[in-house]
Design a protein around this motif. Structure first.
Motif, PDB file in Angstrom:
ATOM      1  N   ASP A 288       0.816  -1.211   0.000  1.00 39.01           N
ATOM      2  CA  ASP A 288       0.000   0.000   0.000  1.00 39.01           C
ATOM      3  C   ASP A 288       0.850   1.261   0.000  1.00 39.01           C
ATOM      4  OD1 ASP A 288      -2.657  -1.330   2.090  1.00 39.01           O
ATOM      5  OD2 ASP A 288      -2.294  -1.447  -0.061  1.00 39.01           O
ATOM      6  N   HIS A 289       1.955   1.240   0.748  1.00 34.79           N
ATOM      7  CA  HIS A 289       2.797   2.434   0.827  1.00 34.79           C
ATOM      8  C   HIS A 289       3.379   2.762  -0.547  1.00 34.79           C
ATOM      9  CE1 HIS A 289       5.484   5.445   2.454  1.00 34.79           C
ATOM     10  NE2 HIS A 289       6.507   4.827   1.874  1.00 34.79           N
ATOM     11  N   GLU A 290       3.880   1.739  -1.222  1.00 33.88           N
ATOM     12  CA  GLU A 290       4.415   1.961  -2.562  1.00 33.88           C
ATOM     13  C   GLU A 290       3.324   2.439  -3.500  1.00 33.88           C
ATOM     14  OE1 GLU A 290       6.384  -1.315  -4.207  1.00 33.88           O
ATOM     15  OE2 GLU A 290       7.957  -1.423  -2.697  1.00 33.88           O
ATOM     16  N   PHE A 291       2.133   1.898  -3.349  1.00 40.53           N
ATOM     17  CA  PHE A 291       1.022   2.262  -4.233  1.00 40.53           C
ATOM     18  C   PHE A 291       0.707   3.750  -4.127  1.00 40.53           C
ATOM     19  CE2 PHE A 291      -3.603   2.957  -4.484  1.00 40.53           C
ATOM     20  CZ  PHE A 291      -3.757   2.741  -5.836  1.00 40.53           C
ATOM     21  N   MET A 292       0.735   4.294  -2.901  1.00 40.71           N
ATOM     22  CA  MET A 292       0.402   5.698  -2.726  1.00 40.71           C
ATOM     23  C   MET A 292       1.542   6.612  -3.131  1.00 40.71           C
ATOM     24  SD  MET A 292      -2.653   5.539  -1.792  1.00 40.71           S
ATOM     25  CE  MET A 292      -2.896   7.281  -1.445  1.00 40.71           C
ATOM     26  N   GLN A 293       2.761   6.096  -3.243  1.00 34.38           N
ATOM     27  CA  GLN A 293       3.912   6.940  -3.538  1.00 34.38           C
ATOM     28  C   GLN A 293       4.308   6.900  -5.012  1.00 34.38           C
ATOM     29  OE1 GLN A 293       5.317   9.043  -1.371  1.00 34.38           O
ATOM     30  NE2 GLN A 293       3.697   8.416   0.047  1.00 34.38           N
ATOM     31  N   GLN A 294       3.717   5.976  -5.780  1.00 37.89           N
ATOM     32  CA  GLN A 294       4.133   5.841  -7.168  1.00 37.89           C
ATOM     33  C   GLN A 294       2.935   5.990  -8.098  1.00 37.89           C
ATOM     34  OE1 GLN A 294       6.144   2.112  -7.564  1.00 37.89           O
ATOM     35  NE2 GLN A 294       7.886   2.731  -6.304  1.00 37.89           N
ATOM     36  N   PRO A 295       3.178   6.441  -9.328  1.00 40.83           N
ATOM     37  CA  PRO A 295       2.069   6.636 -10.266  1.00 40.83           C
ATOM     38  C   PRO A 295       1.488   5.306 -10.723  1.00 40.83           C
ATOM     39  CG  PRO A 295       4.164   6.945 -11.385  1.00 40.83           C
ATOM     40  CD  PRO A 295       4.480   6.763  -9.929  1.00 40.83           C
ATOM     41  N   TRP A 296       0.226   5.336 -11.007  1.00 39.13           N
ATOM     42  CA  TRP A 296      -0.470   4.137 -11.497  1.00 39.13           C
ATOM     43  C   TRP A 296      -1.550   4.576 -12.455  1.00 39.13           C
ATOM     44  CZ3 TRP A 296      -5.482   1.867 -10.376  1.00 39.13           C
ATOM     45  CH2 TRP A 296      -5.599   0.554 -10.832  1.00 39.13           C
ATOM     46  N   THR A 297      -1.447   4.198 -13.718  1.00 37.30           N
ATOM     47  CA  THR A 297      -2.343   4.723 -14.737  1.00 37.30           C
ATOM     48  C   THR A 297      -3.722   4.099 -14.681  1.00 37.30           C
ATOM     49  OG1 THR A 297      -1.309   3.137 -16.243  1.00 37.30           O
ATOM     50  CG2 THR A 297      -0.560   5.415 -16.354  1.00 37.30           C
ATOM     51  N   GLY A 298      -3.972   3.232 -13.690  1.00 37.05           N
ATOM     52  CA  GLY A 298      -5.332   2.747 -13.500  1.00 37.05           C
ATOM     53  C   GLY A 298      -6.271   3.833 -13.030  1.00 37.05           C
ATOM     54  N   PHE A 299      -5.741   4.976 -12.597  1.00 39.59           N
ATOM     55  CA  PHE A 299      -6.554   6.113 -12.193  1.00 39.59           C
ATOM     56  C   PHE A 299      -6.690   7.124 -13.328  1.00 39.59           C
ATOM     57  CE2 PHE A 299      -5.868   4.395  -8.018  1.00 39.59           C
ATOM     58  CZ  PHE A 299      -6.999   4.769  -7.304  1.00 39.59           C
ATOM     59  N   THR A 300      -6.549   6.667 -14.543  1.00 39.65           N
ATOM     60  CA  THR A 300      -6.674   7.518 -15.721  1.00 39.65           C
ATOM     61  C   THR A 300      -7.687   6.912 -16.692  1.00 39.65           C
ATOM     62  OG1 THR A 300      -4.384   8.295 -15.543  1.00 39.65           O
ATOM     63  CG2 THR A 300      -5.448   8.543 -17.679  1.00 39.65           C
ATOM     64  N   VAL A 301      -8.541   7.763 -17.233  1.00 44.66           N
ATOM     65  CA  VAL A 301      -9.509   7.355 -18.254  1.00 44.66           C
ATOM     66  C   VAL A 301      -9.264   8.191 -19.503  1.00 44.66           C
ATOM     67  CG1 VAL A 301     -11.953   7.359 -18.886  1.00 44.66           C
ATOM     68  CG2 VAL A 301     -11.270   6.585 -16.618  1.00 44.66           C
ATOM     69  N   GLN A 302      -9.287   7.534 -20.655  1.00 45.83           N
ATOM     70  CA  GLN A 302      -9.096   8.224 -21.934  1.00 45.83           C
ATOM     71  C   GLN A 302     -10.394   8.202 -22.727  1.00 45.83           C
ATOM     72  OE1 GLN A 302      -5.853   5.898 -23.486  1.00 45.83           O
ATOM     73  NE2 GLN A 302      -4.305   7.279 -22.668  1.00 45.83           N
ATOM     74  N   ILE A 303     -10.743   9.344 -23.295  1.00 41.76           N
ATOM     75  CA  ILE A 303     -11.998   9.499 -24.035  1.00 41.76           C
ATOM     76  C   ILE A 303     -11.713  10.193 -25.355  1.00 41.76           C
ATOM     77  CG2 ILE A 303     -14.335  10.447 -23.982  1.00 41.76           C
ATOM     78  CD1 ILE A 303     -14.086  10.585 -20.925  1.00 41.76           C
ATOM     79  N   SER A 304     -12.098   9.570 -26.450  1.00 44.40           N
ATOM     80  CA  SER A 304     -11.918  10.160 -27.773  1.00 44.40           C
ATOM     81  C   SER A 304     -13.276  10.547 -28.352  1.00 44.40           C
ATOM     82  CB  SER A 304     -11.218   9.175 -28.715  1.00 44.40           C
ATOM     83  OG  SER A 304     -11.171   9.686 -30.039  1.00 44.40           O
ATOM     84  N   PHE A 305     -13.334  11.723 -28.958  1.00 44.99           N
ATOM     85  CA  PHE A 305     -14.556  12.187 -29.598  1.00 44.99           C
ATOM     86  C   PHE A 305     -14.613  11.703 -31.050  1.00 44.99           C
ATOM     87  CE2 PHE A 305     -13.797  15.447 -26.326  1.00 44.99           C
ATOM     88  CZ  PHE A 305     -15.028  15.420 -25.676  1.00 44.99           C
ATOM     89  N   VAL A 306     -15.731  11.145 -31.444  1.00 42.31           N
ATOM     90  CA  VAL A 306     -16.076  10.818 -32.841  1.00 42.31           C
ATOM     91  C   VAL A 306     -15.241   9.666 -33.403  1.00 42.31           C
ATOM     92  CG1 VAL A 306     -16.423  11.709 -35.176  1.00 42.31           C
ATOM     93  CG2 VAL A 306     -16.761  13.226 -33.210  1.00 42.31           C
ATOM     94  N   LYS A 307     -13.929   9.740 -33.293  1.00 42.83           N
ATOM     95  CA  LYS A 307     -13.041   8.758 -33.909  1.00 42.83           C
ATOM     96  C   LYS A 307     -12.540   7.743 -32.877  1.00 42.83           C
ATOM     97  CE  LYS A 307     -13.208  10.730 -37.973  1.00 42.83           C
ATOM     98  NZ  LYS A 307     -13.865  10.075 -39.123  1.00 42.83           N
ATOM     99  N   GLY A 308     -12.586   6.465 -33.265  1.00 40.36           N
ATOM    100  CA  GLY A 308     -12.085   5.412 -32.391  1.00 40.36           C
ATOM    101  C   GLY A 308     -10.639   5.081 -32.703  1.00 40.36           C
ATOM    102  N   TRP A 309     -10.068   4.211 -31.898  1.00 41.98           N
ATOM    103  CA  TRP A 309      -8.695   3.769 -32.129  1.00 41.98           C
ATOM    104  C   TRP A 309      -8.571   2.305 -31.744  1.00 41.98           C
ATOM    105  CZ3 TRP A 309     -10.165   5.945 -27.570  1.00 41.98           C
ATOM    106  CH2 TRP A 309      -9.659   5.428 -26.374  1.00 41.98           C
TER     107      TRP A 309
END
Length: 397
Positions: free
Chosen positions: A353-374
């Motif tokens: 848990d300590h490492e989790f709070m001190q390091q970045p984790w992209t599971g807390f990021t959401v990506q949204i694209s308008f109109v065009k998919g990828w």
């Protein structure tokens, strides 16, 4: 014979009903499945089984037409009977909501919660009936609807009066049904990165940008202000590989992100200064329109597609925790999806848990694209190739 104002409002409302003919579905299917179309396979999956109800036997076409005409007449009679029970002020508010397609801020249409209407052999609650008439003709059950947080009836279990404004509700996007997933991505990027000391998620595309924000603060300083827990997320707007404007910090529970929204209050992308001269970027930017509504609710963060075009979402919490791949989900106009689940995100954290709070984790990021998919079904393999897209980074503290 002179018509009253109420009867004129009822007639105008009926003319604003949602088109429910199969012709539009067939035309959409044909256009989407033309050879060379980027979304051929997905369009087939979505349209399969919904060919407009024409059937394969020409001899039954006349019977089907007569049945459709009868159903239309019955629906018209029922709708007129319901609308004529409304007060003039209620009719005006409903008409404003329908004609503006939800862009205008309109009051709740509060009606008795136990009042149902019968159509054929089925009983429809009034919210379901009005949503079926003015938004989604194929709507069948209240479980397909999600009430928006700005509605007075939001969160109330058994109210005496229930809001029936069709634009105070959205269509629920179930992951097991259309809109379908579009592509898969490996989840290797969820592995810890020990060489980065930041205490918040960094950009999944840039690895943590350090552009100057207003007031001389860098983006990382904006995200890591000591003791600042007021914002629950920040939003970055990108055009292809270039970020446009500053990070937008979100404190309010609900945020509108739009290009052109009457009475809009939130993150207006149309006011950002962009140097991108690409015709595709400019075309997609103009199609963002009413954009999306981002809402932090009790069970997670929801995204409501208010625009007239699909959006595409990738989030670690939208998929099975045991899966090694991430899906990109297509969300059609008028649909809502729970794009982020805090409990699920924390359950995916690293063992320490300590490492989790001190390091970045992209599971807390959401990506949204308008109109065009990828993804695999498109020429664009990465979201950084999409013309206009958002990165939403959640505060994990």
């Amino acid at each position: 014979m002179f018509r009253t104002k109420r009867s004129l409002l009822v007639r105008r409302l009926w003319r604003c009903r949602a088109p429910g003919g199969g012709g539009e579905e067939e035309e959409e299917a044909t256009a989407a499945t033309e050879p060379g179309s980027a979304a051929t396979n997905e369009a087939r999956a979505h349209v399969c089984g919904g060919g407009g109800g024409r059937g394969c036997c020409p001899g039954k076409a006349g019977r089907g037409t007569r049945a459709a005409a009868g159903a239309e007449a019955e629906l018209k009679a029922l709708t007129h009977a319901v609308l004529k029970r409304l007060k003039e002020r209620q009719l005006e508010g409903l008409l404003h909501a329908v004609e503006s397609r939800g862009a205008a801020r309109t009051p709740c249409l509060l009606l008795p919660a136990k009042a149902d209407s019968r159509l054929g052999q089925h009983w429809y609650p009034l919210p379901l009936l009005l949503c079926k008439v003015f938004r989604w003709p194929d709507l069948r059950h209240c479980s397909e609807l999600k009430r928006l947080c700005g509605c007075e009836s939001y969160g109330k279990a058994h109210p005496e009066l229930l809001c029936c404004n069709p634009h105070h509700l959205s269509r629920l996007c179930e992951l097991e049904s259309p809109p379908p997933p579009y592509s898969r991505y490996p989840m290797d990027f969820l592995k810890p990165t020990a060489d980065c000391p930041d205490s918040v998620p960094s950009s999944t595309e840039t690895g943590g940008t350090n552009c100057l924000a207003p007031g001389g603060l860098s983006d990382s300083q904006v995200l890591q202000e000591p003791g600042d827990r007021s914002h629950w997320c920040v939003v970055a707007y990108w055009e292809e590989k270039t970020r446009v404007g500053r990070l937008y910090s979100v404190q309010e529970p609900s945020l509108d992100i739009f290009y052109d929204l009457p009475q809009g209050n939130g993150f207006c992308l149309g006011q950002l200064n962009s140097d991108n001269k690409s015709q595709l970027v400019q075309k997609v930017r103009s199609k963002i329109g009413y954009g999306i509504q981002l809402t932090k609710e009790v069970d997670g963060v929801w995204v409501y597609n208010r625009s007239s075009y699909p959006i595409f979402i990738k989030s670690a919490t939208l998929d099975n925790p045991d899966s090694r791949t991430l899906l990109v989900h297509k969300v059609f106009p008028g649909f809502s999806i729970k794009a982020f689940d805090y409990e699920k995100a924390y359950s995916l954290q690293r063992p320490n848990d300590h490492e989790f709070m001190q390091q970045p984790w992209t599971g807390f990021t959401v990506q949204i694209s308008f109109v065009k998919g990828w993804g695999q079904c498109y020429t664009r393999q990465f979201i950084s190739s999409c013309p206009c897209w958002l990165e939403v980074i959640f505060n994990n503290r």
